[in-house]
Design an enzyme around this catalytic site. Structure first.
Site, PDB file in Angstrom:
ATOM      1  N   PHE A 473       0.825  -1.225   0.000  1.00 50.77           N
ATOM      2  CA  PHE A 473       0.000   0.000   0.000  1.00 50.77           C
ATOM      3  C   PHE A 473       0.854   1.268   0.000  1.00 50.77           C
ATOM      4  O   PHE A 473       0.658   2.162   0.809  1.00 50.77           O
ATOM      5  CB  PHE A 473      -0.982   0.008   1.189  1.00 50.77           C
ATOM      6  CG  PHE A 473      -1.761  -1.276   1.351  1.00 50.77           C
ATOM      7  CD1 PHE A 473      -2.260  -1.953   0.241  1.00 50.77           C
ATOM      8  CD2 PHE A 473      -1.996  -1.807   2.607  1.00 50.77           C
ATOM      9  CE1 PHE A 473      -2.980  -3.136   0.386  1.00 50.77           C
ATOM     10  CE2 PHE A 473      -2.717  -2.991   2.765  1.00 50.77           C
ATOM     11  CZ  PHE A 473      -3.206  -3.664   1.649  1.00 50.77           C
ATOM     12  N   HIS A 474       1.815   1.295  -0.950  1.00 45.78           N
ATOM     13  CA  HIS A 474       2.689   2.466  -1.083  1.00 45.78           C
ATOM     14  C   HIS A 474       2.634   3.044  -2.502  1.00 45.78           C
ATOM     15  O   HIS A 474       3.678   3.238  -3.124  1.00 45.78           O
ATOM     16  CB  HIS A 474       4.143   2.080  -0.749  1.00 45.78           C
ATOM     17  CG  HIS A 474       4.340   1.579   0.645  1.00 45.78           C
ATOM     18  ND1 HIS A 474       5.436   0.826   1.020  1.00 45.78           N
ATOM     19  CD2 HIS A 474       3.600   1.733   1.764  1.00 45.78           C
ATOM     20  CE1 HIS A 474       5.345   0.530   2.311  1.00 45.78           C
ATOM     21  NE2 HIS A 474       4.241   1.067   2.784  1.00 45.78           N
ATOM     22  N   PRO A 475       1.447   3.330  -3.034  1.00 44.74           N
ATOM     23  CA  PRO A 475       1.409   3.869  -4.401  1.00 44.74           C
ATOM     24  C   PRO A 475       1.985   5.281  -4.447  1.00 44.74           C
ATOM     25  O   PRO A 475       1.803   6.067  -3.518  1.00 44.74           O
ATOM     26  CB  PRO A 475      -0.091   3.874  -4.740  1.00 44.74           C
ATOM     27  CG  PRO A 475      -0.777   3.990  -3.420  1.00 44.74           C
ATOM     28  CD  PRO A 475       0.099   3.243  -2.442  1.00 44.74           C
TER      29      PRO A 475
END
Length: 558
Positions: A473-475
């Site tokens: 969850f690091h876009p």
């Protein structure tokens, strides 16, 4: 709630990590009025504020935009969840609360790729300005850290013996130890840091937005930003949907987009800024042809390497309704106990192979075998390391699904699209197994739960990755910052959208390349530094601090 301001000097779209920081800094001296637009609601529920409850908010429609990727061609057609915070505080209100600045060389790379003024020497003073660092008696070098900023950073109590076993095993395997991966030396094994203060999630909302809203020159409104109003090449306001009404709020000075790596490019495209042909397909009039809008999408993928625990000391003993109720009650009344930590209390950053200058694999260690969605993978006691490569060559894109602002965009990460991704993941799994085989884990480590001892060959490991890899969850990266002459850059090094006056983007979407570790810290830093650019201030004085780089990196992996 009613709105006092129909016009403000600055309008910030998005009350997330960067947006909250900018609301605080832009309003600080009282000269300017600031209006913050946020689609999500209150962050006051216990599921958000209690650190140990972190698996809940990112799976709740109330707090999450609910995005999913398109079927990923290299992951067997799986569609991966892509949570983004739709709540005051944005993703800092639903994330795992892990605090990592990133490696010094990440920011040097930004500067080398066209984001001048964003090298490590430039950004370190902003990290220090934002931090209020508490070492909790676990060492670390205060000269590298900030002590007076709004963002409290703490370390978990590390009472479970597995946390120390993980660090000891890293040392036994020949890796460096570090007592502060956010200080001089990222590389190595040591304590993990969290944005938790006095037992509560210390989100950007708690750190920055609440204090800002106490000022008379800041206002927060709830609504969906539909498009940026652009007149004669200048951003003049924001069209906002509130309930069934559409209103336009005017910006006397600037509009600042801080809506996430998913929603910031979407909003630019809906406003006529983006790849001309793509906008024409959706019947959107072109304001500025910027082919880079929505491109350059990056993320971290990770796996959970899980082991059976030989001793009943893991968090599994609390994995029942009675214990959860007791932990919840203790936290509710005292803000102490198991509920007061995210349980990620040991970390590791290592290099995957010889010739890699600085770490490209990250570990989060957790004394339980469980998934982010709260599903226990194994009945009984276990522990796990989250592991994944940090600098994948794969790039994806955010594109419009339609010109309806209420519809989510198309998200295609294109994960694992390079041979190097597969090589790096296989290496990460094998290096992790070696760490768990060290003497420090002898009293604790039973058989491997996943991938499982039968999974050994390259093909077997690849099949495991294809089936089980999850987003961390690091876009980021979808409105890349670069030189004004770079055709794929969306903003210049002062975060100004190239080709439009009075408009900036400042959030994780401007990262030229993903940083090493979790993205909340660098996203807040972007908000801090962008504020000085917006206010026309002289940047903080550059640091002369020299980060530690392994002297033998050209010849040794560890």
């Amino acid at each position: 709630m009613g709105c006092r301001m129909a016009e403000a000097d600055f309008i910030i779209i998005g009350a997330g990590s960067a947006g909250c920081a900018m609301a605080y800094r832009l309003s600080e001296d009282g000269r300017y009025s600031v209006l913050v637009i946020e689609h999500g609601g209150s962050d006051m529920g216990p599921f958000i504020q209690m650190p140990a409850a972190l698996s809940y908010p990112m799976n709740m429609k109330t707090y999450d935009w609910g995005f999913c990727s398109e079927p990923e061609p290299h992951l067997g057609g799986r569609s991966l969840v892509t949570p983004r915070g739709k709540v005051i505080g944005g993703s800092s209100s639903i994330n795992g609360m892990v605090y990592v600045r990133g490696h010094a060389r990440d920011f040097d790379h930004w500067a080398e790729s066209g984001a001048q003024g964003w090298a490590y020497r430039d950004v370190l003073p902003y990290f220090k300005r934002m931090e209020n660092w508490h070492d909790g008696g676990h060492g670390g070098d205060a000269s590298w850290r900030g002590q007076n900023g709004p963002l409290h950073i703490t370390r978990g109590p590390r009472k479970n013996p597995l946390f120390q076993a993980f660090v000891d095993a890293g040392g036994q395997a020949g890796y460096e130890l570090t007592d502060d991966y956010n200080g001089e030396k990222q590389e190595g094994f040591g304590p993990m840091e969290q944005t938790v203060w006095r037992g509560r999630r210390w989100s950007a909302a708690n750190a920055y937005l609440r204090p800002a809203l106490e000022r008379s020159n800041v206002e927060l409104i709830r609504g969906l930003a539909r498009k940026i109003e652009i007149i004669d090449g200048r951003a003049t306001g924001v069209e906002v949907m509130r309930g069934s009404k559409v209103e336009v709020f005017k910006a006397a000075r600037e509009v600042i987009v801080a809506a996430s790596a998913i929603n910031s490019p979407k909003l630019l495209m809906l406003s006529g800024i983006g790849p001309g042909a793509h906008l024409a397909e959706h019947g959107i009039d072109l304001v500025a042809d910027r082919p880079g809008v929505g491109q350059n999408l990056q993320d971290h993928l990770e796996l959970y390497i899980q082991m059976i625990s030989l001793q009943p000391i893991t968090l599994y003993k609390y994995w029942n309704l009675w214990s959860k109720a007791m932990i919840g009650a203790q936290w509710l009344f005292t803000k102490t106990g198991m509920g007061a930590s995210n349980q990620f209390e040991s970390a590791g950053f290592i290099r995957s192979r010889t010739g890699v200058e600085y770490p490209d694999i990250q570990y989060h260690f957790l004394p339980m075998a469980v998934r982010y969605d709260g599903q226990a993978a194994a009945e009984g006691h276990g522990f796990q390391a989250h592991v994944g490569p940090m600098r994948s060559a794969s790039r994806g894109a955010i594109t419009l699904a339609s010109n309806d602002p209420r519809e989510g965009p198309k998200i295609r990460f294109n994960y694992m699209s390079h041979d190097s991704d597969w090589r790096d993941f296989r290496t990460a799994i094998r290096l992790t197994r070696e760490i768990f085989a060290q003497e420090a884990f002898k009293p604790f480590a039973g058989p491997e739960i996943q991938p499982g001892e039968a999974v050994q060959s390259d093909a077997e490991l690849d099949a495991f990755v294809r089936a089980e890899a999850e987003s961390a969850f690091h876009p980021c990266g979808t409105c890349k910052m670069g030189d004004a002459d770079d055709p794929m850059a969306v903003v210049d090094p002062e975060c100004r959208v190239i080709g439009v006056e009075g408009l900036r983007v400042a959030d994780s979407s401007i990262f030229p390349r993903i940083t090493n570790g979790n993205l909340n810290g660098p996203s807040i830093m972007v908000g801090e530094k962008a504020s000085d650019h917006i206010l026309g201030r002289v940047a903080l004085a550059r640091s002369n601090a020299e980060p530690w780089i392994a002297p033998n990196w050209r010849t040794h992996q560890r």
